[in-house]
Enzyme design. Structure first.
Site, PDB file in Angstrom:
ATOM      1  N   ALA A   2       0.799  -1.478   0.161  1.00  0.00           N
ATOM      2  CA  ALA A   2      -0.080  -0.001  -0.206  1.00  0.00           C
ATOM      3  C   ALA A   2       0.287   0.864   0.096  1.00  0.00           C
ATOM      4  O   ALA A   2       0.607   2.140  -0.887  1.00  0.00           O
ATOM      5  CB  ALA A   2      -0.517   0.163   1.095  1.00  0.00           C
ATOM      6  N   ASP A   7      -8.301   0.894   4.857  1.00  0.00           N
ATOM      7  CA  ASP A   7      -8.637  -0.548   5.598  1.00  0.00           C
ATOM      8  C   ASP A   7      -7.467  -0.921   6.255  1.00  0.00           C
ATOM      9  O   ASP A   7      -8.358  -2.589   5.684  1.00  0.00           O
ATOM     10  CB  ASP A   7      -9.988  -1.085   4.963  1.00  0.00           C
ATOM     11  CG  ASP A   7     -10.717  -2.063   5.848  1.00  0.00           C
ATOM     12  OD1 ASP A   7     -10.311  -2.043   7.792  1.00  0.00           O
ATOM     13  OD2 ASP A   7     -11.292  -3.081   5.990  1.00  0.00           O
ATOM     14  N   CYS A  62      -8.345  -0.914  13.319  1.00  0.00           N
ATOM     15  CA  CYS A  62      -9.166  -1.420  13.874  1.00  0.00           C
ATOM     16  C   CYS A  62      -8.202  -2.703  14.792  1.00  0.00           C
ATOM     17  O   CYS A  62      -8.247  -3.537  15.576  1.00  0.00           O
ATOM     18  CB  CYS A  62      -9.136  -3.229  13.345  1.00  0.00           C
ATOM     19  SG  CYS A  62      -7.614  -3.990  11.982  1.00  0.00           S
TER      20      CYS A  62
HETATM   21  N1  SAH Z   1     -11.223  -3.813   3.555  1.00  0.00           N
HETATM   22  C1  SAH Z   1     -11.231  -5.362   3.460  1.00  0.00           C
HETATM   23  C2  SAH Z   1      -9.958  -5.712   5.531  1.00  0.00           C
HETATM   24  C3  SAH Z   1      -9.601  -5.373   4.961  1.00  0.00           C
HETATM   25  S1  SAH Z   1      -7.575  -6.805   5.793  1.00  0.00           S
HETATM   26  C4  SAH Z   1     -12.543  -6.374   3.693  1.00  0.00           C
HETATM   27  O1  SAH Z   1     -13.150  -5.324   3.405  1.00  0.00           O
HETATM   28  O2  SAH Z   1     -12.426  -7.446   3.935  1.00  0.00           O
HETATM   29  C5  SAH Z   1      -6.105  -5.974   5.324  1.00  0.00           C
HETATM   30  C6  SAH Z   1      -5.889  -6.137   4.069  1.00  0.00           C
HETATM   31  O3  SAH Z   1      -4.534  -5.522   3.777  1.00  0.00           O
HETATM   32  C7  SAH Z   1      -5.564  -7.805   4.692  1.00  0.00           C
HETATM   33  O4  SAH Z   1      -6.189  -8.399   3.600  1.00  0.00           O
HETATM   34  C8  SAH Z   1      -3.687  -7.795   3.803  1.00  0.00           C
HETATM   35  O5  SAH Z   1      -3.083  -8.723   3.070  1.00  0.00           O
HETATM   36  C9  SAH Z   1      -3.918  -6.573   3.396  1.00  0.00           C
HETATM   37  N2  SAH Z   1      -2.431  -6.234   3.975  1.00  0.00           N
HETATM   38  C10 SAH Z   1      -1.194  -6.270   4.892  1.00  0.00           C
HETATM   39  N3  SAH Z   1      -0.455  -5.224   5.039  1.00  0.00           N
HETATM   40  C11 SAH Z   1      -0.674  -4.995   3.354  1.00  0.00           C
HETATM   41  C12 SAH Z   1       0.591  -3.702   2.974  1.00  0.00           C
HETATM   42  N4  SAH Z   1       1.266  -2.988   3.366  1.00  0.00           N
HETATM   43  N5  SAH Z   1       0.260  -3.517   1.702  1.00  0.00           N
HETATM   44  C13 SAH Z   1      -0.940  -3.608   1.438  1.00  0.00           C
HETATM   45  N6  SAH Z   1      -1.827  -4.750   2.214  1.00  0.00           N
HETATM   46  C14 SAH Z   1      -1.321  -4.706   3.155  1.00  0.00           C
END
Ligand code: SAH
Length: 406
Positions: free
Chosen positions: A290, A310, A350
């Site tokens: 991200a 999120d 969260c």
């Molecule tokens: N918004 C989602 C839930 C998010 S959970 C829903 O509505 O279902 C958090 C997510 O962030 C996970 O899928 C994980 O794989 C991702 N994640 C964790 N670290 C990350 C990073 N550095 N860059 C992008 N995604 C990441």
């Protein structure tokens, strides 16, 4: 049964129905006569008494700063029907809240302390319940709980247990931490299991997916995204299975980009979009980190009308709060910078350790850093099937802000 005797005045929070006994509150442990070990065994049922020997409650013994998680107050025994009664109460509440409908068969049936079942989480996906134990006590009772679920909830016929990541790591655990507790009649391949949230089909992969397979806690917030999506370009960061993307597409978004670092998540997003919107040409899923993705897009001058952030919990413990707040500020600043004038940001945390004031301060700092005019439209939280026991405010974990960026 082992008796836990509290220090004077340490009964006060329990008399107000707070379900935890901290180890520092304990004056003396009087072991059961049959007990061979020198301390209670993790997971065993213990009775808790005040310094003047008043019966306060009964609960599961734990090793750690939370020493007992109480299951019942003002009694030192649990009736044989205990699990059935608690599950039935949780189910009746979800029915009354209108969560079981022909267009919705996904809901959280048990939310730990919020359902007076500390240490237990049960998510329902159609005819399958996925159960997680966060305490050894719940682990030891897993079979009885699973039986109570199928006997109490008519929709559920099978219970899958998935506690490899949730049980305390140091505890000596006997028995399997994953697998079917009640098998389905016809064992389906979990990768091909589908359920329905607000009329949208989602593939649930409890075997390989995160948590119980799906993040039910964003259901109401996803519905709010749908209301704002018409004609917008939408960026769904940390999309996991793409829940927010599906609602944005149904709401008439002009285009939706979904980003997650996990390839497995991106495969699920693509499957979910293909199933619900087979002719969609306006969705793109990207496997990327991200922070890198936002930096690159910013450098390229890319803008979006609506962005959803999120992320996973940045602070898993209290000692990680400072770094987590910096992380929230950094990522929110990037997102705010990238919003087209008159656009909207949905931003979430969260992390249980970060309360809503701290989170708001992080978003405030991010806004100030960009110098843009930012106003709060909505303050969001976890949904009705993740209830917060009013006597246990620690149960509040999900918070979000919807902000309008001038
Ligand atoms: N918004 C989602 C839930 C998010 S959970 C829903 O509505 O279902 C958090 C997510 O962030 C996970 O899928 C994980 O794989 C991702 N994640 C964790 N670290 C990350 C990073 N550095 N860059 C992008 N995604 C990441």
């Amino acid at each position: 049964m082992t008796t836990i005797l509290l220090k004077p005045h340490k009964e006060e929070s329990i008399l107000r129905f707070h379900p935890w006994v901290f180890s520092g509150a304990i004056a003396r442990i009087i072991l059961d006569a049959n007990q061979t070990a020198s301390t209670p065994v993790e997971g065993e049922l213990v009775r808790v008494l005040s310094a003047d020997r008043q019966v306060l409650g009964v609960g599961h013994w734990q090793v750690g700063s939370i020493a007992v998680r109480l299951l019942a107050f003002q009694t030192d025994e649990l009736p044989d029907t205990f699990w059935h009664e608690r599950i039935a109460a949780a189910y009746a509440m979800r029915r009354r809240l209108g969560l079981l409908r022909s267009d919705n068969n996904i809901f959280r049936l048990v939310h730990g302390e919020g359902d007076m079942l500390p240490g237990l989480v049960v998510d329902v996906y159609g005819s399958t319940a996925v159960m997680q134990a966060h305490s050894v006590g719940m682990h030891l009772n897993r079979q009885q709980i699973a039986q109570a679920i199928v006997e109490t909830v008519p929709e559920v016929e099978a219970v899958y247990y998935k506690s490899d990541d949730t049980l305390p790591h140091k505890a000596p655990i006997e028995g399997e931490k994953t697998g079917w507790l009640v098998r389905p009649d016809k064992e389906s391949d979990a990768e091909e299991y589908w359920a329905t949230e607000n009329g949208l089909d989602v593939r649930i992969d409890w075997l390989k997916g995160q948590k119980t397979g799906f993040f039910i806690d964003q259901r109401e917030n996803r519905a709010l995204v749908e209301r704002y999506a018409a004609g917008k370009s939408v960026l769904n960061m940390f999309c996991y299975t793409g829940g927010f993307s599906l609602y944005a597409l149904r709401g008439g978004a002009q285009l939706v980009h979904s980003v997650d670092v996990s390839q497995k998540a991106i495969d699920l997003v693509n499957a979910n979009v293909a199933r619900n919107f087979p002719n969609a040409t306006n969705h793109k899923a990207v496997t990327a980190d991200a922070f890198d993705y936002l930096s690159e897009q910013l450098a390229a001058g890319q803008q979006f009308d609506l962005i959803i952030l999120d992320p996973p919990a940045f602070a898993k413990h209290r000692d990680a709060i400072k770094n987590a707040l910096r992380g929230y500020q950094r990522i929110n600043a990037k997102a705010i910078e990238m919003i087209r004038p008159g656009g909207i940001l949905f931003t979430f945390s969260c992390s249980q350790a970060i309360d809503k004031d701290m989170f708001r301060l992080a978003v405030f700092s991010a806004a100030a850093q960009t110098g843009r005019k930012v106003r709060i439209l909505h303050q969001l939280h976890q949904p009705q099937d993740h209830p917060i026991n009013i006597y246990h405010p620690e149960g509040e974990y999900l918070k979000g802000l919807v902000v309008y960026v001038e």
